[in-house]
Scaffold this motif. Sequence first.
Motif, PDB file in Angstrom:
ATOM      1  N   TYR A   1     -71.830-157.495  15.958  1.00  0.00           N
ATOM      2  CA  TYR A   1     -71.088-156.969  14.811  1.00  0.00           C
ATOM      3  C   TYR A   1     -70.885-155.465  14.962  1.00  0.00           C
ATOM      4  N   PHE A   2     -71.964-154.752  15.287  1.00  0.00           N
ATOM      5  CA  PHE A   2     -71.846-153.306  15.507  1.00  0.00           C
ATOM      6  C   PHE A   2     -70.872-153.009  16.647  1.00  0.00           C
ATOM      7  N   SER A   3     -70.952-153.757  17.733  1.00  0.00           N
ATOM      8  CA  SER A   3     -70.122-153.495  18.903  1.00  0.00           C
ATOM      9  C   SER A   3     -68.641-153.681  18.611  1.00  0.00           C
ATOM     10  N   SER A   4     -68.327-154.529  17.649  1.00  0.00           N
ATOM     11  CA  SER A   4     -66.925-154.798  17.314  1.00  0.00           C
ATOM     12  C   SER A   4     -66.351-153.820  16.304  1.00  0.00           C
ATOM     13  N   MET A   5     -67.196-152.957  15.730  1.00  0.00           N
ATOM     14  CA  MET A   5     -66.724-152.042  14.696  1.00  0.00           C
ATOM     15  C   MET A   5     -65.786-150.982  15.269  1.00  0.00           C
ATOM     16  N   GLU A   6     -64.891-150.517  14.435  1.00  0.00           N
ATOM     17  CA  GLU A   6     -63.950-149.449  14.792  1.00  0.00           C
ATOM     18  C   GLU A   6     -64.057-148.343  13.751  1.00  0.00           C
ATOM     19  N   GLY A   7     -63.674-147.132  14.155  1.00  0.00           N
ATOM     20  CA  GLY A   7     -63.636-146.025  13.207  1.00  0.00           C
ATOM     21  C   GLY A   7     -65.012-145.558  12.794  1.00  0.00           C
ATOM     22  N   ILE A   8     -65.158-145.231  11.503  1.00  0.00           N
ATOM     23  CA  ILE A   8     -66.402-144.678  10.975  1.00  0.00           C
ATOM     24  C   ILE A   8     -66.841-145.495   9.775  1.00  0.00           C
ATOM     25  N   GLY A   9     -68.084-145.915   9.803  1.00  0.00           N
ATOM     26  CA  GLY A   9     -68.667-146.670   8.700  1.00  0.00           C
ATOM     27  C   GLY A   9     -70.114-146.272   8.525  1.00  0.00           C
TER      28      GLY A   9
ATOM     29  N   HIS B   1     -63.773-138.904   5.441  1.00  0.00           N
ATOM     30  CA  HIS B   1     -62.419-139.432   5.240  1.00  0.00           C
ATOM     31  C   HIS B   1     -61.442-138.300   4.936  1.00  0.00           C
ATOM     32  N   ALA B   2     -61.862-137.368   4.077  1.00  0.00           N
ATOM     33  CA  ALA B   2     -60.999-136.229   3.742  1.00  0.00           C
ATOM     34  C   ALA B   2     -60.754-135.360   4.974  1.00  0.00           C
ATOM     35  N   ALA B   3     -61.772-135.160   5.788  1.00  0.00           N
ATOM     36  CA  ALA B   3     -61.599-134.358   7.007  1.00  0.00           C
ATOM     37  C   ALA B   3     -60.607-135.006   7.957  1.00  0.00           C
ATOM     38  N   LEU B   4     -60.669-136.334   8.055  1.00  0.00           N
ATOM     39  CA  LEU B   4     -59.748-137.044   8.956  1.00  0.00           C
ATOM     40  C   LEU B   4     -58.325-137.071   8.410  1.00  0.00           C
ATOM     41  N   GLN B   5     -58.154-136.665   7.175  1.00  0.00           N
ATOM     42  CA  GLN B   5     -56.813-136.484   6.612  1.00  0.00           C
ATOM     43  C   GLN B   5     -56.323-135.054   6.794  1.00  0.00           C
ATOM     44  N   GLY B   6     -57.105-134.241   7.525  1.00  0.00           N
ATOM     45  CA  GLY B   6     -56.709-132.870   7.795  1.00  0.00           C
ATOM     46  C   GLY B   6     -57.083-131.881   6.718  1.00  0.00           C
ATOM     47  N   LYS B   7     -58.028-132.222   5.847  1.00  0.00           N
ATOM     48  CA  LYS B   7     -58.333-131.376   4.696  1.00  0.00           C
ATOM     49  C   LYS B   7     -59.498-130.415   4.935  1.00  0.00           C
ATOM     50  N   HIS B   8     -60.144-130.511   6.074  1.00  0.00           N
ATOM     51  CA  HIS B   8     -61.220-129.561   6.375  1.00  0.00           C
ATOM     52  C   HIS B   8     -60.584-128.259   6.872  1.00  0.00           C
ATOM     53  N   PRO B   9     -60.866-127.128   6.227  1.00  0.00           N
ATOM     54  CA  PRO B   9     -60.190-125.886   6.616  1.00  0.00           C
ATOM     55  C   PRO B   9     -60.478-125.444   8.050  1.00  0.00           C
ATOM     56  N   LEU B  10     -61.599-125.847   8.624  1.00  0.00           N
ATOM     57  CA  LEU B  10     -61.918-125.470  10.005  1.00  0.00           C
ATOM     58  C   LEU B  10     -61.427-126.487  11.024  1.00  0.00           C
TER      59      LEU B  10
ATOM     60  N   LEU C   1     -58.708-142.308  13.421  1.00  0.00           N
ATOM     61  CA  LEU C   1     -59.920-143.050  13.086  1.00  0.00           C
ATOM     62  C   LEU C   1     -59.856-143.442  11.617  1.00  0.00           C
ATOM     63  N   THR C   2     -60.163-144.680  11.343  1.00  0.00           N
ATOM     64  CA  THR C   2     -60.238-145.122   9.958  1.00  0.00           C
ATOM     65  C   THR C   2     -61.668-144.926   9.450  1.00  0.00           C
ATOM     66  N   THR C   3     -61.804-144.690   8.169  1.00  0.00           N
ATOM     67  CA  THR C   3     -63.117-144.562   7.547  1.00  0.00           C
ATOM     68  C   THR C   3     -63.299-145.685   6.544  1.00  0.00           C
ATOM     69  N   ASP C   4     -64.322-146.489   6.751  1.00  0.00           N
ATOM     70  CA  ASP C   4     -64.651-147.540   5.792  1.00  0.00           C
ATOM     71  C   ASP C   4     -65.504-146.900   4.702  1.00  0.00           C
ATOM     72  N   LEU C   5     -64.953-146.784   3.510  1.00  0.00           N
ATOM     73  CA  LEU C   5     -65.624-146.068   2.429  1.00  0.00           C
ATOM     74  C   LEU C   5     -66.669-146.909   1.701  1.00  0.00           C
ATOM     75  N   THR C   6     -66.793-148.169   2.083  1.00  0.00           N
ATOM     76  CA  THR C   6     -67.768-149.054   1.454  1.00  0.00           C
ATOM     77  C   THR C   6     -69.039-149.105   2.287  1.00  0.00           C
TER      78      THR C   6
ATOM     79  N   LEU D   1     -66.070-135.530  16.916  1.00  0.00           N
ATOM     80  CA  LEU D   1     -64.981-136.472  16.652  1.00  0.00           C
ATOM     81  C   LEU D   1     -63.695-136.027  17.338  1.00  0.00           C
ATOM     82  N   GLU D   2     -63.376-134.750  17.183  1.00  0.00           N
ATOM     83  CA  GLU D   2     -62.147-134.226  17.784  1.00  0.00           C
ATOM     84  C   GLU D   2     -62.194-134.312  19.305  1.00  0.00           C
ATOM     85  N   SER D   3     -63.314-133.946  19.897  1.00  0.00           N
ATOM     86  CA  SER D   3     -63.417-133.893  21.361  1.00  0.00           C
ATOM     87  C   SER D   3     -63.367-135.285  21.978  1.00  0.00           C
ATOM     88  N   LEU D   4     -64.067-136.249  21.378  1.00  0.00           N
ATOM     89  CA  LEU D   4     -64.027-137.612  21.918  1.00  0.00           C
ATOM     90  C   LEU D   4     -62.611-138.175  21.844  1.00  0.00           C
TER      91      LEU D   4
END
Length: 365
Positions: A245-253, A190-199, A208-213, A161-164
Motif C-alpha cells: 500500500y505504501f509503495s503504491s502511494m503517490e504525492g504527499i500523505g 498543500h499551500a506551498a505546492l500551490q506556489g504560496k510559500h514566499p521562499l 505533487l498531489t497532497t492528500d489532506l485526509t 521536494l523541489e530538488s527531487l
Amino acid sequence: MDNKSRQLVTNGREEDEESRDGSVQQCLRVLVTKKRKLILHLDLNNTILVSDAATGQGPRTALNSYLSTVSWGRINDAGEWQWVSDQPSAKPPCEDAVNYYSHFGRDGSFSDSNIGQRFRGVFDDHMKLLEWRGEADERFAQQGEDGKDYHWILPSFFHMLESLHLQGRQFCVILRTFGVDLPHVLQSVHAALQGKHPLFPQLQQVQLTTDLTPGRIRCSKRDVVLTHGVDRISTRTKERNIYQYFSSMEGIGGFQDHFDWWARNNFAASGGKPFWIDPTDCSTQHIIIDDNIRLSEHDAIVNCRVLLAKEKGKESRTALTSELYDICLVQTDLLRAIAQKDYFLDCIRLCEDNYERYLRSFQVE
C-alpha cells in the motif's frame, strides 16, 4: 542442476543461490540504469518541525529539548555529571557516553541552565537560522516564545521536494507522527505546492498531489491495521499488505502512528512505528527519517521488518536498527536540517549508496 550445486559469488564469498538471492542480484542489474521510486517516511516533530503542538512546545523549547538528547557526558567517580564533548552529535562520541536526557530527562530550558550553558552558542546560532524574514505567513511561520517569528516547516524540507522534482525522481512522501500536527502540516504543504510559500514559489511547478485526509496506523499482538479514508489494510492475511500500500502511494500523505502501543511496549523498537523493507523489490526503496531512531533498541521508535521469500516459512524477520542505520533508517540531525538546505537530499543519497552495498552483501537467514 539443484540449488546446492548452483552458487554465486557475492563480495568474494560463495553462497547458496536461492530464489531470493537471484531476485536481489536481478535488482542490482536493473538499477544500473534506473533508480528506484523513493518512499520517504518523515517524522514531524524535531525532523521537519521545530515545535510540538501536543506538548505545547514552541521553537525555543523544542530546540532546547532536542539539544538535551544530543549532548553527551557521563557520571564520574565522584558521582557528578561530566561532559565528554562540547559538540552536539546524534551518535555518542565515545563508547561510555550517555546523552543528557537519558540521565536527567528532556530539558526545554537546557541551554539556559548552568549545566547546559556551554551549548548556548549552538542554540543561539540555530535559532537565528530559524528566524522568519519579512512578513510572516501563518501557514509557514510560527511565533516563538520570545515573540519573534520563526519557520514552522523547515526550508530544507521544501528544498528537498523541489530538488527531487528537478532531478526527475519518482517519489512519495509519507508523514508519520505520534502527534497532532499532521492535519495542519498537510494543509501547509498543500499551500506551498500551490506556489504560496514566499521562499518557494516555484513549488507550483512540482506536480505533487497532497492528500489532506490523515490516515491512522494501529498495532496489536495480532496485526497492524492501516485506515485511510475508505481503505482498511491489515497485515493479518499477509504481512506485506501495508508495504505494498505504501509503495503504491503517490504525492504527499500522512498517518498518525500508535503512540499508546509504543508506550505499552516501554518505548522499545518492538512497539514503535511499523516499517517494512523488501530487498527483492527492484522498483522501490523505503527510507524513514526520525529523530527518535537510535542504535539502542530499548529506546528506538521504528519496528523494522525485512520481508522474506515465501520459501523461508515465515513472512518477515526483525531487523535491528544497527543493521539498517543510514541504509533505510536515518536518525534526524535536527541541527543540520536547520542549517543545511541539502540535508534531506544528503540523507537520501547516503541511503541509496548504502542500500546497494547492503543488497550486495545480503544473505538469506
